[in-house]
Design a protein around this motif. Structure first.
Motif, PDB file in Angstrom:
ATOM      1  N   PRO A   1      -6.272   6.293  -6.302  1.00 18.68           N
ATOM      2  CA  PRO A   1      -7.446   6.836  -7.014  1.00 18.68           C
ATOM      3  C   PRO A   1      -8.743   6.673  -6.240  1.00 18.68           C
TER       4      PRO A   1
ATOM      5  N   THR B   1      -4.553  11.824  -9.676  1.00 16.62           N
ATOM      6  CA  THR B   1      -4.582  12.021 -11.136  1.00 16.62           C
ATOM      7  C   THR B   1      -3.421  11.302 -11.805  1.00 16.62           C
ATOM      8  N   ASN B   2      -2.387  10.998 -11.028  1.00 14.13           N
ATOM      9  CA  ASN B   2      -1.233  10.267 -11.557  1.00 14.13           C
ATOM     10  C   ASN B   2      -1.292   8.777 -11.248  1.00 14.13           C
ATOM     11  N   GLY B   3      -2.472   8.307 -10.801  1.00 11.01           N
ATOM     12  CA  GLY B   3      -2.663   6.875 -10.600  1.00 11.01           C
ATOM     13  C   GLY B   3      -2.391   6.372  -9.204  1.00 11.01           C
ATOM     14  N   THR B   4      -2.063   7.264  -8.260  1.00 10.45           N
ATOM     15  CA  THR B   4      -1.816   6.847  -6.885  1.00 10.45           C
ATOM     16  C   THR B   4      -3.056   7.114  -6.047  1.00 10.45           C
TER      17      THR B   4
END
Length: 268
Positions: A251, A246-249
């Motif tokens: 995905p 959810t924090n872009g890592t």
């Protein structure tokens, strides 16, 4: 970071090798490269953090691993280190024993099945058994995080953390930190207490995009992944990686993580 690495080579009396390969860590906060010293080849890793944001668990993990872990665990020896600051940033220079072997994968998320010889699995099982017995007060994952994140991402209670055993874990046991054909375990920043089976669950969860590798891990580390304890460890790692997604890592793992979580929860 390259300037910091150059400064660190001066501090630790090391020279960059010809045509070195750079190894960058999370968000560029670490940089490693092969060097030569008066004693021979080595690996110089530089870590950085804003001076007012240093997290002791990760900042001191490598040094505490060198001091606390038995030598039977296959890992590069930490030879020496040096701390220094530059305005608002703090740096740690670490000179490690050089390991002449490649990691199983270039990245944590496995997209191509790595070639893993049978003796490697025997060494991995032995190493994980030894790591789990190490006495420490370090913590890899906080129960308070799970108490919030498990209901948020999986709609389940995290109360199981009081019922299942916690043991010492490497904390980042994935293919980009594991060398072959001879096992060497890299990157001891985050080692500490976690749900039993956490390392096996980490290796398996990062392999979800590669079914053949996932199946190999399930077979070779079945004693750590099967049963209620193994399922809880895997749900722990899935929760962490869904939070990271959810924090872009990573995905690309989000949907496979949700499917895997659903399959595990159906067994409970």
């Amino acid at each position: 970071m390259r300037a910091a690495h150059t400064h660190s080579r001066t501090l630790l009396h090391a020279d960059l090798t010809a045509n070195p390969r750079e190894a960058w860590g999370w968000h560029g906060r670490t940089l490693g490269a092969p060097v030569t010293t008066a004693e021979g080849p080595a690996w110089l890793r530089v870590a950085s953090a804003p001076t007012d944001q240093i997290i002791d668990t990760f900042w001191n993990g490598t040094i505490e691993a060198q001091r606390s872990l038995p030598p039977s665990i296959p890992r590069p020896k930490l030879l020496r280190w040096h701390d220094w600051t530059d305005r608002t940033w703090t740096y740690r220079s670490e000179l490690h024993e050089y390991v002449n072997a490649d990691t199983l994968a270039a990245h944590a998320v496995v997209t191509t099945p790595p070639s893993i010889p049978s003796p490697w699995w025997t060494a991995a099982r032995t190493a994980l058994k030894t790591i789990a017995t190490v006495n420490t007060t370090r913590v890899t994952i906080q129960p308070e995080f799970l108490a919030w994140a498990m209901p948020h991402y999986l709609d389940i209670s995290a109360s199981d953390h009081t019922r299942h055993p916690w043991t010492t874990a490497h904390g980042d046991f994935h293919c980009a930190n594991l060398c072959a054909p001879e096992l060497h375990i890299l990157d001891w920043e985050g080692w500490g207490l976690a749900p039993a089976g956490y390392d096996a669950a980490t290796l398996h969860t990062y392999s979800l995009l590669t079914p053949a590798t996932s199946a190999d891990i399930t077979r070779e580390l079945a004693h750590l992944l099967h049963g209620a304890i193994g399922r809880y460890a895997e749900l722990t790692v899935i929760t962490e990686l869904l939070h990271a997604a959810t924090n872009g890592t990573t995905p690309a793992l989000a949907e496979p993580l949700r499917r895997r979580a659903a399959a595990i929860l159906a067994q409970r």
